[in-house]
Scaffold this motif. Sequence first.
Motif, PDB file in Angstrom:
ATOM      1  N   LEU A   6      -1.602  56.146 -48.306  1.00 16.46           N
ATOM      2  CA  LEU A   6      -2.909  55.680 -47.832  1.00 16.46           C
ATOM      3  C   LEU A   6      -3.759  56.848 -47.331  1.00 16.46           C
ATOM      4  O   LEU A   6      -4.962  56.924 -47.615  1.00 16.46           O
ATOM      5  CB  LEU A   6      -2.715  54.649 -46.717  1.00 16.46           C
ATOM      6  N   LEU A   7      -3.143  57.754 -46.609  1.00 17.13           N
ATOM      7  CA  LEU A   7      -3.863  58.924 -46.112  1.00 17.13           C
ATOM      8  C   LEU A   7      -4.362  59.776 -47.277  1.00 17.13           C
ATOM      9  O   LEU A   7      -5.511  60.233 -47.284  1.00 17.13           O
ATOM     10  CB  LEU A   7      -2.949  59.749 -45.202  1.00 17.13           C
ATOM     11  N   ASP A   8      -3.526  59.972 -48.274  1.00 16.80           N
ATOM     12  CA  ASP A   8      -3.904  60.777 -49.436  1.00 16.80           C
ATOM     13  C   ASP A   8      -5.028  60.104 -50.224  1.00 16.80           C
ATOM     14  O   ASP A   8      -5.971  60.775 -50.672  1.00 16.80           O
ATOM     15  CB  ASP A   8      -2.682  60.985 -50.334  1.00 16.80           C
ATOM     16  N   ARG A  37      -5.917  57.818 -37.505  1.00 17.87           N
ATOM     17  CA  ARG A  37      -6.460  56.964 -36.443  1.00 17.87           C
ATOM     18  C   ARG A  37      -7.450  55.956 -37.028  1.00 17.87           C
ATOM     19  O   ARG A  37      -7.448  54.777 -36.655  1.00 17.87           O
ATOM     20  CB  ARG A  37      -7.124  57.821 -35.372  1.00 17.87           C
ATOM     21  N   TYR A  38      -8.301  56.405 -37.954  1.00 18.05           N
ATOM     22  CA  TYR A  38      -9.256  55.498 -38.585  1.00 18.05           C
ATOM     23  C   TYR A  38      -8.537  54.467 -39.471  1.00 18.05           C
ATOM     24  O   TYR A  38      -8.946  53.303 -39.537  1.00 18.05           O
ATOM     25  CB  TYR A  38     -10.252  56.290 -39.434  1.00 18.05           C
ATOM     26  N   ILE A  39      -7.489  54.901 -40.153  1.00 10.57           N
ATOM     27  CA  ILE A  39      -6.712  53.969 -40.984  1.00 10.57           C
ATOM     28  C   ILE A  39      -6.090  52.880 -40.116  1.00 10.57           C
ATOM     29  O   ILE A  39      -6.118  51.690 -40.462  1.00 10.57           O
ATOM     30  CB  ILE A  39      -5.621  54.720 -41.777  1.00 10.57           C
ATOM     31  N   ASN A  40      -5.534  53.287 -38.984  1.00  5.84           N
ATOM     32  CA  ASN A  40      -4.919  52.299 -38.091  1.00  5.84           C
ATOM     33  C   ASN A  40      -5.955  51.328 -37.536  1.00  5.84           C
ATOM     34  O   ASN A  40      -5.666  50.136 -37.363  1.00  5.84           O
ATOM     35  CB  ASN A  40      -4.194  53.006 -36.941  1.00  5.84           C
ATOM     36  N   ASN A 171       3.524  47.754 -35.173  1.00  2.00           N
ATOM     37  CA  ASN A 171       3.489  49.199 -34.939  1.00  2.00           C
ATOM     38  C   ASN A 171       2.337  49.827 -35.706  1.00  2.00           C
ATOM     39  O   ASN A 171       1.983  49.372 -36.810  1.00  2.00           O
ATOM     40  CB  ASN A 171       4.801  49.855 -35.381  1.00  2.00           C
ATOM     41  N   SER A 172       1.752  50.857 -35.144  1.00  2.00           N
ATOM     42  CA  SER A 172       0.736  51.621 -35.854  1.00  2.00           C
ATOM     43  C   SER A 172       1.404  52.567 -36.837  1.00  2.00           C
ATOM     44  O   SER A 172       2.558  52.964 -36.657  1.00  2.00           O
ATOM     45  CB  SER A 172      -0.109  52.428 -34.866  1.00  2.00           C
ATOM     46  N   MET A 173       0.679  52.933 -37.886  1.00  2.00           N
ATOM     47  CA  MET A 173       1.188  53.922 -38.824  1.00  2.00           C
ATOM     48  C   MET A 173       1.022  55.313 -38.224  1.00  2.00           C
ATOM     49  O   MET A 173       0.100  55.549 -37.444  1.00  2.00           O
ATOM     50  CB  MET A 173       0.474  53.793 -40.161  1.00  2.00           C
ATOM     51  N   SER A 174       1.934  56.206 -38.603  1.00  2.00           N
ATOM     52  CA  SER A 174       1.979  57.507 -37.953  1.00  2.00           C
ATOM     53  C   SER A 174       2.282  58.614 -38.962  1.00  2.00           C
ATOM     54  O   SER A 174       2.946  58.379 -39.987  1.00  2.00           O
ATOM     55  CB  SER A 174       3.052  57.488 -36.855  1.00  2.00           C
ATOM     56  N   LEU A 175       1.803  59.811 -38.649  1.00  2.00           N
ATOM     57  CA  LEU A 175       2.134  60.971 -39.472  1.00  2.00           C
ATOM     58  C   LEU A 175       3.607  61.329 -39.356  1.00  2.00           C
ATOM     59  O   LEU A 175       4.136  62.056 -40.203  1.00  2.00           O
ATOM     60  CB  LEU A 175       1.274  62.160 -39.053  1.00  2.00           C
ATOM     61  N   ASP A 176       4.264  60.825 -38.316  1.00  2.00           N
ATOM     62  CA  ASP A 176       5.689  61.090 -38.136  1.00  2.00           C
ATOM     63  C   ASP A 176       6.557  60.246 -39.065  1.00  2.00           C
ATOM     64  O   ASP A 176       7.739  60.522 -39.217  1.00  2.00           O
ATOM     65  CB  ASP A 176       6.098  60.821 -36.686  1.00  2.00           C
ATOM     66  N   ASP A 177       5.980  59.195 -39.657  1.00  2.00           N
ATOM     67  CA  ASP A 177       6.725  58.333 -40.575  1.00  2.00           C
ATOM     68  C   ASP A 177       5.796  57.926 -41.707  1.00  2.00           C
ATOM     69  O   ASP A 177       5.249  56.825 -41.735  1.00  2.00           O
ATOM     70  CB  ASP A 177       7.247  57.095 -39.835  1.00  2.00           C
ATOM     71  N   MET A 192      -8.419  47.940 -46.605  1.00  2.00           N
ATOM     72  CA  MET A 192      -8.588  48.355 -45.211  1.00  2.00           C
ATOM     73  C   MET A 192      -9.051  49.805 -45.107  1.00  2.00           C
ATOM     74  O   MET A 192      -9.557  50.229 -44.061  1.00  2.00           O
ATOM     75  CB  MET A 192      -7.291  48.152 -44.425  1.00  2.00           C
ATOM     76  N   LEU A 193      -8.933  50.573 -46.201  1.00  2.00           N
ATOM     77  CA  LEU A 193      -9.399  51.958 -46.181  1.00  2.00           C
ATOM     78  C   LEU A 193     -10.923  52.044 -46.146  1.00  2.00           C
ATOM     79  O   LEU A 193     -11.481  53.083 -45.773  1.00  2.00           O
ATOM     80  CB  LEU A 193      -8.865  52.727 -47.385  1.00  2.00           C
ATOM     81  N   HIS A 194     -11.594  50.957 -46.535  1.00  2.00           N
ATOM     82  CA  HIS A 194     -13.058  50.968 -46.455  1.00  2.00           C
ATOM     83  C   HIS A 194     -13.517  51.140 -45.009  1.00  2.00           C
ATOM     84  O   HIS A 194     -14.514  51.807 -44.744  1.00  2.00           O
ATOM     85  CB  HIS A 194     -13.631  49.667 -47.034  1.00  2.00           C
ATOM     86  N   TRP A 195     -12.775  50.519 -44.062  1.00  2.00           N
ATOM     87  CA  TRP A 195     -13.162  50.675 -42.664  1.00  2.00           C
ATOM     88  C   TRP A 195     -12.902  52.110 -42.199  1.00  2.00           C
ATOM     89  O   TRP A 195     -13.706  52.684 -41.461  1.00  2.00           O
ATOM     90  CB  TRP A 195     -12.398  49.696 -41.775  1.00  2.00           C
ATOM     91  N   ALA A 196     -11.794  52.685 -42.645  1.00  2.00           N
ATOM     92  CA  ALA A 196     -11.498  54.064 -42.282  1.00  2.00           C
ATOM     93  C   ALA A 196     -12.576  55.006 -42.825  1.00  2.00           C
ATOM     94  O   ALA A 196     -13.004  55.946 -42.140  1.00  2.00           O
ATOM     95  CB  ALA A 196     -10.123  54.461 -42.816  1.00  2.00           C
ATOM     96  N   ALA A 197     -13.039  54.746 -44.048  1.00  2.32           N
ATOM     97  CA  ALA A 197     -14.100  55.575 -44.630  1.00  2.32           C
ATOM     98  C   ALA A 197     -15.408  55.388 -43.868  1.00  2.32           C
ATOM     99  O   ALA A 197     -16.151  56.353 -43.642  1.00  2.32           O
ATOM    100  CB  ALA A 197     -14.288  55.215 -46.102  1.00  2.32           C
TER     101      ALA A 197
END
Length: 253
Positions: A6-8, A37-40, A171-177, A192-197
């Motif tokens: 999702l981040l990529d 943070r925006y993705i979450n 749980n929130s998504m994290s760079l650690d996992d 949901m990535l539209h909101w992050a964008a």
Amino acid sequence: MNAGELLDELRRNILRDNSSLVAGDDDRLWSDDTLMRYINEGYRRFAKRTLMIRDGSTPEFTQVPLQDGVTLYQLNPVVLTVRSLKYHEDVGDLPRMSHQRLDTSPRATEDTYWDVNTVSSMAPGRPQTWTTDEELRAGPDTSITLRVYPTPSATEAGNVLYLRVSRLPANSMSLDDTEALPEIPEDYHLDMLHWAAFRAYSNHDADGGDSTAATKHKEAFEACVLEATRDAHRRTFATMGFAVGRGPFGWSR
């Protein structure tokens, strides 16, 4: 799609923020921490707007042990709404009521009908009904208050209320996992990535800001929420039924 994918997708294919110097400081407009943070935020907002995450089996969200003399219980803060409630070993669900019905229903005697101090009451015992409109806490603790009626007695202490709820992600998504998967269906992961964008284009300086793109993504997110909500309703739709000979609601031991 997992958190890393999702981040990529957000950085490379939506924001086009994938250039970096061969040497020296990274020239990306948004850091990984910021985009996650925006993705979450989009993840939680999508779950809240659609009520798509329905849970009837996770104990920490759906089981409430009764206590002697306690009628109010704070639910886990991730719970958005209670869809149904079953008491202990009952086969069927308990009916849901409102604060008004519980606290303003007078006794059926004409001389006390208008006296607010003569509302109907039941002795402590097993729950007969419940409500969630007592209060909604603001601030750090936004948990729902569940009220059962009548007040449980020592006999009911330890017995469990089993809930079906709609909730936020556990749980929130994290760079650690980066392998973690969202709890919403995969069909809606990109939505949901539209909101992050939208957040990324809105919360940046003049070099990275783009109000037109921000508006476009916000509108796309709202359209996706509407579609997902309709899809959820379609899957859970039940036709209206009629029962002949059923009188008004009443309690009996």
